[in-house]
Design a protein around this motif. Structure first.
Motif, PDB file in Angstrom:
ATOM      1  N   UNK A 101     -21.651  -8.301  10.383  1.00  0.00           N
ATOM      2  CA  UNK A 101     -22.237  -7.031  10.828  1.00  0.00           C
ATOM      3  C   UNK A 101     -21.364  -6.385  11.902  1.00  0.00           C
ATOM      4  N   UNK A 102     -20.902  -7.175  12.874  1.00  0.00           N
ATOM      5  CA  UNK A 102     -20.090  -6.624  13.963  1.00  0.00           C
ATOM      6  C   UNK A 102     -18.760  -6.083  13.442  1.00  0.00           C
ATOM      7  N   UNK A 103     -18.100  -6.848  12.561  1.00  0.00           N
ATOM      8  CA  UNK A 103     -16.818  -6.405  12.032  1.00  0.00           C
ATOM      9  C   UNK A 103     -16.986  -5.175  11.135  1.00  0.00           C
ATOM     10  N   UNK A 104     -18.026  -5.176  10.289  1.00  0.00           N
ATOM     11  CA  UNK A 104     -18.258  -4.037   9.402  1.00  0.00           C
ATOM     12  C   UNK A 104     -18.560  -2.778  10.198  1.00  0.00           C
ATOM     13  N   UNK A 105     -19.372  -2.886  11.240  1.00  0.00           N
ATOM     14  CA  UNK A 105     -19.690  -1.721  12.068  1.00  0.00           C
ATOM     15  C   UNK A 105     -18.467  -1.229  12.826  1.00  0.00           C
ATOM     16  N   UNK A 106     -17.647  -2.142  13.311  1.00  0.00           N
ATOM     17  CA  UNK A 106     -16.415  -1.744  14.017  1.00  0.00           C
ATOM     18  C   UNK A 106     -15.471  -1.009  13.084  1.00  0.00           C
ATOM     19  N   UNK A 107     -15.298  -1.524  11.868  1.00  0.00           N
ATOM     20  CA  UNK A 107     -14.439  -0.851  10.893  1.00  0.00           C
ATOM     21  C   UNK A 107     -14.996   0.518  10.521  1.00  0.00           C
ATOM     22  N   UNK A 108     -16.309   0.609  10.357  1.00  0.00           N
ATOM     23  CA  UNK A 108     -16.914   1.896  10.007  1.00  0.00           C
ATOM     24  C   UNK A 108     -16.705   2.922  11.116  1.00  0.00           C
ATOM     25  N   UNK A 109     -16.804   2.508  12.374  1.00  0.00           N
ATOM     26  CA  UNK A 109     -16.585   3.422  13.492  1.00  0.00           C
ATOM     27  C   UNK A 109     -15.131   3.891  13.541  1.00  0.00           C
ATOM     28  N   UNK A 110     -14.205   3.002  13.151  1.00  0.00           N
ATOM     29  CA  UNK A 110     -12.791   3.377  13.146  1.00  0.00           C
ATOM     30  C   UNK A 110     -12.428   4.279  11.975  1.00  0.00           C
ATOM     31  N   UNK A 111     -13.125   4.100  10.849  1.00  0.00           N
ATOM     32  CA  UNK A 111     -12.743   4.796   9.621  1.00  0.00           C
ATOM     33  C   UNK A 111     -13.588   6.019   9.309  1.00  0.00           C
ATOM     34  N   UNK A 112     -14.488   6.396  10.185  1.00  0.00           N
ATOM     35  CA  UNK A 112     -15.371   7.516   9.868  1.00  0.00           C
ATOM     36  C   UNK A 112     -14.698   8.869  10.063  1.00  0.00           C
ATOM     37  N   UNK A 113     -13.621   8.917  10.813  1.00  0.00           N
ATOM     38  CA  UNK A 113     -12.943  10.184  11.065  1.00  0.00           C
ATOM     39  C   UNK A 113     -11.930  10.479   9.959  1.00  0.00           C
ATOM     40  N   UNK A 114     -11.805  11.732   9.526  1.00  0.00           N
ATOM     41  CA  UNK A 114     -10.887  12.091   8.433  1.00  0.00           C
ATOM     42  C   UNK A 114      -9.426  12.105   8.872  1.00  0.00           C
ATOM     43  N   UNK A 115      -8.827  10.919   8.972  1.00  0.00           N
ATOM     44  CA  UNK A 115      -7.424  10.793   9.356  1.00  0.00           C
ATOM     45  C   UNK A 115      -6.597  10.623   8.089  1.00  0.00           C
ATOM     46  N   UNK A 116      -5.390  11.218   7.998  1.00  0.00           N
ATOM     47  CA  UNK A 116      -4.559  11.050   6.796  1.00  0.00           C
ATOM     48  C   UNK A 116      -4.311   9.582   6.467  1.00  0.00           C
ATOM     49  N   UNK A 117      -4.500   9.230   5.202  1.00  0.00           N
ATOM     50  CA  UNK A 117      -4.313   7.863   4.751  1.00  0.00           C
ATOM     51  C   UNK A 117      -5.507   6.956   4.956  1.00  0.00           C
ATOM     52  N   UNK A 118      -6.573   7.489   5.563  1.00  0.00           N
ATOM     53  CA  UNK A 118      -7.737   6.660   5.843  1.00  0.00           C
ATOM     54  C   UNK A 118      -8.469   6.261   4.563  1.00  0.00           C
ATOM     55  N   UNK A 119      -8.417   7.125   3.535  1.00  0.00           N
ATOM     56  CA  UNK A 119      -9.054   6.799   2.271  1.00  0.00           C
ATOM     57  C   UNK A 119      -8.434   5.571   1.617  1.00  0.00           C
ATOM     58  N   UNK A 120      -7.109   5.448   1.729  1.00  0.00           N
ATOM     59  CA  UNK A 120      -6.427   4.283   1.171  1.00  0.00           C
ATOM     60  C   UNK A 120      -6.846   3.013   1.913  1.00  0.00           C
ATOM     61  N   UNK A 121      -6.941   3.114   3.240  1.00  0.00           N
ATOM     62  CA  UNK A 121      -7.334   1.944   4.023  1.00  0.00           C
ATOM     63  C   UNK A 121      -8.768   1.536   3.709  1.00  0.00           C
ATOM     64  N   UNK A 122      -9.638   2.519   3.496  1.00  0.00           N
ATOM     65  CA  UNK A 122     -11.021   2.203   3.115  1.00  0.00           C
ATOM     66  C   UNK A 122     -11.040   1.464   1.786  1.00  0.00           C
ATOM     67  N   UNK A 123     -10.218   1.916   0.855  1.00  0.00           N
ATOM     68  CA  UNK A 123     -10.154   1.261  -0.450  1.00  0.00           C
ATOM     69  C   UNK A 123      -9.659  -0.171  -0.323  1.00  0.00           C
ATOM     70  N   UNK A 124      -8.637  -0.371   0.513  1.00  0.00           N
ATOM     71  CA  UNK A 124      -8.099  -1.717   0.722  1.00  0.00           C
ATOM     72  C   UNK A 124      -9.175  -2.643   1.284  1.00  0.00           C
ATOM     73  N   UNK A 125      -9.978  -2.134   2.199  1.00  0.00           N
ATOM     74  CA  UNK A 125     -11.021  -2.957   2.801  1.00  0.00           C
ATOM     75  C   UNK A 125     -12.142  -3.274   1.813  1.00  0.00           C
ATOM     76  N   UNK A 126     -12.316  -2.403   0.804  1.00  0.00           N
ATOM     77  CA  UNK A 126     -13.405  -2.620  -0.153  1.00  0.00           C
ATOM     78  C   UNK A 126     -12.960  -3.446  -1.353  1.00  0.00           C
ATOM     79  N   UNK A 127     -11.663  -3.562  -1.587  1.00  0.00           N
ATOM     80  CA  UNK A 127     -11.162  -4.303  -2.750  1.00  0.00           C
ATOM     81  C   UNK A 127     -11.688  -5.740  -2.809  1.00  0.00           C
TER      82      UNK A 127
END
Length: 310
Positions: A101-127
């Protein structure tokens, strides 16, 4: 007088028509859900009922079943191995759930902003979530191998002694916890990302105007609003942790010295290695009752910390 009689007749006719429409709607509803209800009955309710009957019998895989009542449940409670198994299950759950829960929430807080390349990183984390669980466990088993594992090779480069990760009763469980967290953290991350999108930005703007820092904004705005998502993710993660099997089966086989033998592996061992089907069914229902009771407790306590917009 005739007007009163006609009014009563019309009222009765309208009532009959209303009842007819209600009956038609009810019948239509039952017809729409009947395929799903039939499937649940055939593939879930009947097997569950049969499994419960099996738990009340001495049912070898080959041979005649004998009804023994609650003898299997009494034997399980008195079995010292079952106590160790439950302790291991609780330790695994207590280690996995907060970390996930702590790691997932931390990653979500880091990845919620529309930064270039963030979609790829989200995909990598979900693979890892969609990766085969058996394949994932095999890969990590070789990475934590004693002689040629990747982890020990890295440790050797920085002068740290190699460890027998999966053959040390003190290290095996933490290794399984870490690999399980990395496998499923992406699912909770996606849930938290969806929850964070529901937080109104004007609340953050008002908080910044009032001088609130990032931590205060997170504690007083973000956490309360996404608490229903945290509640859902916690229940899903706890249930998944108590049902762990594949990682244990592939990586440790319950060892060393039963230090990683959890309840589902215990059920599998009793049923498919020792062929004690009735005993294993009783153990499975004990697990069901534990999860059911724990879920009810969580559900009853949800109002104390889950935010309600009403």
């Amino acid at each position: 007088m005739s007007l009163d009689v006609n009014a009563k007749v019309n009222k009765k006719r309208d009532g009959l028509q209303k009842i007819t429409w209600i009956n038609q709607d009810t019948l239509s509803g039952w017809l729409f859900i009947s395929p799903m209800l039939l499937g649940f009955t055939i593939f879930m309710f009947i097997p569950i009922g049969f499994a419960f009957y099996m738990s009340l019998t001495d049912w070898p895989l080959l041979g005649q079943a004998e009804f023994v009542g609650t003898a299997n449940y009494q034997a399980i409670v008195q079995d010292p191995e079952f106590g160790q198994v439950m302790k291991n299950t609780i330790v695994f759950t207590a280690g996995l759930v907060p970390l996930n829960i702590a790691l997932a929430l931390s990653l979500a807080l880091l990845l919620r902003h529309p930064i270039p390349g963030m979609g790829i990183f989200r995909t990598i984390m979900f693979v890892p979530v969609v990766t085969s669980l058996v394949v994932w466990a095999i890969v990590w088993k070789y990475m934590f191998a004693t002689d040629f594992g990747f982890v020990n090779s890295i440790l050797a480069l920085i002068g740290i002694d190699q460890q027998a990760w999966l053959y040390n009763s003190s290290l095996a469980m933490p290794v399984v916890v870490i690999t399980s967290v990395l496998k499923n953290v992406g699912l909770n991350m996606v849930l938290f990302l969806a929850g964070l999108q529901m937080v109104p930005n004007n609340l953050y703007e008002a908080a910044r105007i009032d001088g609130a820092g990032r931590w205060r904004q997170f504690r007083n705005i973000t956490l309360p609003i996404i608490s229903p998502t945290i509640f859902l993710a916690t229940i899903i993660t706890i249930i998944g942790a108590m049902k762990i099997f594949a990682q244990i089966f592939v990586m440790t086989r319950g060892g060393p010295e039963n230090s990683t033998k959890v309840i589902v592996y215990y059920i599998w061992e009793k049923s498919f290695r020792l062929f004690e089907m009735g005993y294993a069914a009783a153990a499975a229902f004990i697990l069901f009752f534990i999860i059911f009771a724990f879920t009810l407790v969580q559900w009853s306590l949800r109002k104390r910390w889950v935010y309600n917009e009403d």
